[in-house]
Scaffold this active site. Structure first.
Site, PDB file in Angstrom:
ATOM      1  N   PRO A 233      -7.582 -59.306   1.381  1.00 46.96           N
ATOM      2  CA  PRO A 233      -7.780 -57.667   1.791  1.00 46.96           C
ATOM      3  C   PRO A 233      -6.064 -57.347   2.205  1.00 46.96           C
ATOM      4  CG  PRO A 233      -8.357 -59.315   3.612  1.00 46.96           C
ATOM      5  CD  PRO A 233      -8.223 -59.983   2.138  1.00 46.96           C
TER       6      PRO A 233
ATOM      7  N   GLU B 179     -10.904 -66.365   7.205  1.00 48.60           N
ATOM      8  CA  GLU B 179      -9.811 -65.742   7.715  1.00 48.60           C
ATOM      9  C   GLU B 179      -8.866 -65.528   6.599  1.00 48.60           C
ATOM     10  OE1 GLU B 179      -9.518 -63.350  10.565  1.00 48.60           O
ATOM     11  OE2 GLU B 179     -11.775 -63.779  10.099  1.00 48.60           O
TER      12      GLU B 179
ATOM     13  N   ARG C 176     -15.013 -54.805 -19.963  1.00 47.28           N
ATOM     14  CA  ARG C 176     -15.390 -53.742 -20.804  1.00 47.28           C
ATOM     15  C   ARG C 176     -14.136 -53.161 -21.301  1.00 47.28           C
ATOM     16  NH1 ARG C 176     -14.415 -49.072 -18.364  1.00 47.28           N
ATOM     17  NH2 ARG C 176     -16.456 -47.940 -19.401  1.00 47.28           N
TER      18      ARG C 176
ATOM     19  N   ASP D 125     -13.597 -42.996 -20.620  1.00 50.60           N
ATOM     20  CA  ASP D 125     -13.877 -43.038 -19.279  1.00 50.60           C
ATOM     21  C   ASP D 125     -13.395 -42.087 -18.321  1.00 50.60           C
ATOM     22  OD1 ASP D 125     -14.893 -45.398 -19.715  1.00 50.60           O
ATOM     23  OD2 ASP D 125     -13.248 -46.559 -19.096  1.00 50.60           O
TER      24      ASP D 125
HETATM   25  C1  9D3 Z   1      -8.930 -59.935  10.978  1.00 51.36           C
HETATM   26  C2  9D3 Z   1      -8.151 -59.887   9.910  1.00 51.36           C
HETATM   27  N1  9D3 Z   1      -8.848 -59.916   8.687  1.00 51.36           N
HETATM   28  C3  9D3 Z   1      -8.157 -59.163   7.568  1.00 51.36           C
HETATM   29  C4  9D3 Z   1      -8.725 -57.810   7.601  1.00 51.36           C
HETATM   30  C5  9D3 Z   1      -9.294 -61.219   8.054  1.00 51.36           C
HETATM   31  C6  9D3 Z   1      -9.987 -61.214   6.903  1.00 51.36           C
HETATM   32  C7  9D3 Z   1     -11.375 -60.415   6.884  1.00 51.36           C
HETATM   33  C8  9D3 Z   1     -11.928 -60.650   5.503  1.00 51.36           C
HETATM   34  C9  9D3 Z   1      -9.641 -61.989   6.001  1.00 51.36           C
HETATM   35  C10 9D3 Z   1     -10.406 -62.318   4.768  1.00 51.36           C
HETATM   36  C11 9D3 Z   1     -11.579 -61.465   4.568  1.00 51.36           C
HETATM   37  C12 9D3 Z   1     -12.458 -61.625   3.245  1.00 51.36           C
HETATM   38  N2  9D3 Z   1     -12.051 -60.723   2.362  1.00 51.36           N
HETATM   39  C13 9D3 Z   1     -11.683 -60.831   1.045  1.00 51.36           C
HETATM   40  O1  9D3 Z   1     -11.590 -62.081   0.777  1.00 51.36           O
HETATM   41  C14 9D3 Z   1     -11.283 -59.939   0.179  1.00 51.36           C
HETATM   42  C15 9D3 Z   1     -11.318 -58.543   0.039  1.00 51.36           C
HETATM   43  C16 9D3 Z   1     -11.380 -57.679   1.128  1.00 51.36           C
HETATM   44  O2  9D3 Z   1     -12.103 -57.804   2.516  1.00 51.36           O
HETATM   45  N3  9D3 Z   1     -11.300 -56.346   1.164  1.00 51.36           N
HETATM   46  C17 9D3 Z   1     -10.929 -55.746  -0.106  1.00 51.36           C
HETATM   47  N4  9D3 Z   1     -10.592 -56.758  -1.228  1.00 51.36           N
HETATM   48  C18 9D3 Z   1     -10.642 -57.830  -0.818  1.00 51.36           C
HETATM   49  S1  9D3 Z   1     -10.412 -59.216  -1.889  1.00 51.36           S
HETATM   50  C19 9D3 Z   1     -10.737 -60.092  -1.033  1.00 51.36           C
END
Ligand code: 9D3
Length: 253
Positions: A88, A115, A153, A168
């Site tokens: 994220p 996490e 794709r 697209d």
């Molecule tokens: C409380 C802190 N969190 C970060 C905002 C911890 C956290 C939450 C969710 C850490 C990892 C995750 C799991 N998410 C992913 O692995 C992930 C993800 C996402 O949550 N949003 C957008 N793209 C992606 S790519 C991988």
């Protein structure tokens, strides 16, 4: 193109790879997808892939050794292929990034859970971190699927020329116009007359204007990067849209 996916939930990928365009791309060997179960590389007797964070705090962190061992096995000695951690806090994914990846021969997609992954694995092994958008998922697997789907794709030969990627929504920065098919009347609504006229130049102008109107209404900031030809500008001016487009395209929106 080859995708290697590191995950503790390889089964999540099976349905996505077994239908439609991805299935056909796999069958025609335009892509290959190897799924690597991180848990197979855990060394302790409970096959643990996560552990508590040093310093305390909520949740669990993915241990570095199983990830590193799994990555080593996936790469198989060759140091080729970009290693992407779905996260994220990564760089925002976009059609432009998809086009960049489509030019590579191999992508390694590391799916985090919990996490996140141990910072030392990230620093030593990860080339870049990628986010698929500003919302919270339960892990990186859906992100990896988004990358595989959107990159595949774009590869030569995957789509027929009828639905080619050149057409697209994002290929020129405008949203696509609405589409109609049979029946001619649905629940009392007809089809725009011009689409039934057989006048291809008129249809093209109509669709272009619809695209611009849709983009102005839904995603005006997209207009900042669109280049219009002189002829298109004339058409927009005639429809009273040119000024709106220029305002939407101006910086500081
Ligand atoms: C409380 C802190 N969190 C970060 C905002 C911890 C956290 C939450 C969710 C850490 C990892 C995750 C799991 N998410 C992913 O692995 C992930 C993800 C996402 O949550 N949003 C957008 N793209 C992606 S790519 C991988």
């Amino acid at each position: 193109m080859r995708f290697d996916v590191l995950t503790i939930f390889p089964d999540l990928f099976t349905s996505v790879l077994q239908e439609g365009i991805l299935r056909r791309a796999l069958a025609r060997e335009l892509i290959s997808v190897r799924l690597h179960d991180i848990r197979d590389y855990a060394t302790d007797r409970h096959r643990m892939t996560d552990d508590r964070p040093f310093g305390g705090g909520e949740g669990m962190v993915m241990k570095p050794e199983p990830l590193a061992a799994c990555l080593r096995a996936a790469l198989g000695g060759e140091a080729v292929g970009r290693v992407i951690l779905l996260s994220p806090r990564g760089r925002p994914y976009s059609q432009q990034v998809a086009r960049e990846y489509a030019g590579l021969s191999r992508l390694v997609l590391v799916c985090g859970r919990y996490e996140g992954v141990d910072e030392r694995f990230r620093r030593h092994y990860v080339d870049e971190e990628l986010s698929i958008g500003d919302y919270i998922l339960t892990g990186g697997e859906l992100g990896a699927m988004v990358v595989i789907d959107s990159v595949t794709r774009l590869l030569p030969g995957v789509l027929g020329c009828r639905d080619s990627a050149a057409n697209d929504t994002f290929s020129r920065g405008l949203l696509k116009h609405g589409q109609y098919t049979r029946p001619r009347v649905f629940e009392g609504s007809g089809v725009p007359e011009v689409l039934l006229s057989g006048d291809h130049a008129a249809i093209q102008r109509y669709r272009f204007l619809e695209s611009v109107r849709e983009t102005l209404q839904r995603r005006p900031s997209l207009l900042a990067t669109v280049q219009f030809t002189a002829e298109e500008k004339k058409l927009l001016a005639r429809e009273g849209l040119l000024e709106q487009v220029q305002v939407a395209a101006a910086p500081e929106k």
